[in-house]
Design an enzyme around this catalytic site. Structure first.
Site, PDB file in Angstrom:
ATOM      1  N   ASP A   1      -1.510  -0.880   6.090  1.00  0.00           N
ATOM      2  CA  ASP A   1      -1.733  -0.370   7.444  1.00  0.00           C
ATOM      3  C   ASP A   1      -3.190  -0.399   7.861  1.00  0.00           C
ATOM      4  OD1 ASP A   1      -2.246   1.783   5.498  1.00  0.00           O
ATOM      5  OD2 ASP A   1      -2.555   3.040   7.270  1.00  0.00           O
TER       6      ASP A   1
ATOM      7  N   ASP B   1       0.874  -1.161   0.000  1.00  0.00           N
ATOM      8  CA  ASP B   1       0.000   0.000   0.000  1.00  0.00           C
ATOM      9  C   ASP B   1       0.920   1.222   0.000  1.00  0.00           C
ATOM     10  OD1 ASP B   1      -2.300   1.706   0.545  1.00  0.00           O
ATOM     11  OD2 ASP B   1      -1.560   1.776   2.604  1.00  0.00           O
TER      12      ASP B   1
ATOM     13  N   ASP C   1      -0.183   5.183   0.816  1.00  0.00           N
ATOM     14  CA  ASP C   1      -0.497   6.146   1.871  1.00  0.00           C
ATOM     15  C   ASP C   1      -0.677   5.439   3.211  1.00  0.00           C
ATOM     16  OD1 ASP C   1      -1.431   8.910   0.320  1.00  0.00           O
ATOM     17  OD2 ASP C   1      -1.787   7.083  -0.831  1.00  0.00           O
TER      18      ASP C   1
END
Length: 223
Positions: free
Chosen positions: A176, A14, A16
């Protein structure tokens, strides 16, 4: 078996909240958009909670946070305004999380192939990676508008893996958020959560304190 052995050949990330802290530039663009349409600005904390599902969902969340019912016309106007402001300055205050540059180098030097699966628009993802001098590490980058279905749809991650000519068993996905975790689970790809970013992945998710720690993980199969 470690990730540097043949069974695991690549790591897809990922963007961001995992590699970069883009919240300051996103918040700035959101608040410039709100000022343009005569609304009060939102706090950094309020906007940060909304990041990770793509720009349109971000706009929907912004208006929900303001207690405003936005029709399609207002949402589209806000989205285009936000994107114009963000595209004008996508990497002014954006920073890498600690050790990211060093650890990507370590993973690459170990022979792991690297990719990006992000809900950022494709063009913005490529630009941010380029401006932060990260682009050289990633052989495949697919933003939300470069695929038929964006995360958490499994097809987004599977498209990255297909473009890398790999099997799902050969890849680990690092993110995240719960969106990342669901995407990996539905794709049948092993998932690992970082100890920073939005941090909404399940508590039982396998976690790392640094990206370089990926080299110490063992086993294979979905998590």
């Amino acid at each position: 078996m470690t990730l540097t052995e043949p069974a695991c050949r690549a790591v897809v990330f990922d963007l961001d909240g995992t590699l970069i802290d883009s919240a300051p530039d996103i918040v700035a663009a959101v608040n410039r958009m709100l000022d343009e349409i005569g609304r009060e600005p939102l706090s950094v904390a309020s906007v940060e909670r909304l990041i990770g599902n793509g720009s349109r969902v971000l706009m929907e969340g912004v208006f929900a946070e303001l207690g405003v019912t936005a029709d399609d016309r207002l949402l589209e106007r806000a989205l285009q305004s936000y994107l114009a402001f963000y595209e004008a300055a996508p990497a002014v205050k954006t920073k890498l999380f600690p050790h990211v540059r060093q650890d990507l180098g370590t993973l690459g030097d170990c022979g792991l192939r690297l990719g990006i699966c992000t809900n950022k628009t494709h063009r913005l993802a490529q630009r941010v990676l380029r401006e932060l001098r990260l682009d050289r590490w990633f052989e495949v980058v697919l933003g939300a508008d470069a695929v038929a279905n964006r995360k958490p749809h499994a097809g987004h991650l599977l498209a990255v893996i297909s473009a890398m000519r790999l099997e799902t068993s050969e890849v680990i996905y690092v993110g995240d958020s719960a969106v990342d975790q669901q995407c990996a689970r539905d794709a049948g790809v092993r998932f690992c959560a970082v100890n920073w970013g939005i941090g909404t992945a399940d508590e039982d998710a396998q976690r790392i304190a640094r990206l370089a720690d990926i080299n110490n993980l063992t086993g294979s199969g979905p998590r």
